[in-house]
Design a protein around this motif. Sequence first.
Motif, PDB file in Angstrom:
ATOM      1  N   GLU A  69       0.822  -1.210   0.000  1.00 54.02           N
ATOM      2  CA  GLU A  69       0.000   0.000   0.000  1.00 54.02           C
ATOM      3  C   GLU A  69       0.858   1.264   0.000  1.00 54.02           C
ATOM      4  O   GLU A  69       0.583   2.214  -0.734  1.00 54.02           O
ATOM      5  CB  GLU A  69      -0.938   0.009   1.201  1.00 54.02           C
ATOM      6  CG  GLU A  69      -2.060  -1.000   1.112  1.00 54.02           C
ATOM      7  CD  GLU A  69      -2.857  -1.121   2.401  1.00 54.02           C
ATOM      8  OE1 GLU A  69      -2.481  -0.501   3.424  1.00 54.02           O
ATOM      9  OE2 GLU A  69      -3.866  -1.847   2.388  1.00 54.02           O
ATOM     10  N   ASN A  70       1.906   1.276   0.822  1.00 58.55           N
ATOM     11  CA  ASN A  70       2.798   2.440   0.880  1.00 58.55           C
ATOM     12  C   ASN A  70       3.542   2.632  -0.439  1.00 58.55           C
ATOM     13  O   ASN A  70       3.752   3.765  -0.879  1.00 58.55           O
ATOM     14  CB  ASN A  70       3.797   2.311   2.029  1.00 58.55           C
ATOM     15  CG  ASN A  70       3.147   2.473   3.383  1.00 58.55           C
ATOM     16  OD1 ASN A  70       2.070   3.039   3.500  1.00 58.55           O
ATOM     17  ND2 ASN A  70       3.800   1.954   4.405  1.00 58.55           N
ATOM     18  N   GLU A  73       1.118   4.129  -2.886  1.00 50.66           N
ATOM     19  CA  GLU A  73       0.881   5.530  -2.525  1.00 50.66           C
ATOM     20  C   GLU A  73       2.056   6.402  -2.984  1.00 50.66           C
ATOM     21  O   GLU A  73       1.856   7.495  -3.531  1.00 50.66           O
ATOM     22  CB  GLU A  73       0.695   5.640  -1.014  1.00 50.66           C
ATOM     23  CG  GLU A  73       0.383   7.024  -0.517  1.00 50.66           C
ATOM     24  CD  GLU A  73       0.221   7.070   0.996  1.00 50.66           C
ATOM     25  OE1 GLU A  73       0.513   8.131   1.563  1.00 50.66           O
ATOM     26  OE2 GLU A  73      -0.176   6.054   1.597  1.00 50.66           O
TER      27      GLU A  73
END
Length: 119
Positions: A69-70, A73
Amino acid sequence: MGRRKRNSRTLGKAELRLASVKSISHTLDVGEGLTVKDYTEKIEKMRQSLEAYNTTLSTIDILLTQLVENEQELADYSEKLLRGIAYKYGNNSHEYQMAGGTRKSDRKRAVRQSVVLPK
């Protein structure tokens, strides 16, 4: 998809065997350090190791999900930043190139090849 947790057939068999041995005697000692107490301790040690292993796998799954997810992002943010620079300075500017973009004038155009039909 989470990592596959582990189970131990050896642990299951040992637990069944312990129950059977306890039906003979709760304090059975067959010599050479083989006692119900030691057997119980070894079974508990194995149970704790298995639980720690499976818990660690779950923690790794969570960390991997957070990492992905990071990463996404950050990729989105990088793309937005490059688009912002293109908006402010133009996509043919040196600033755009300095930020990692390919200037519009530097892009190679696809050359169409004409197809020669046989007679």
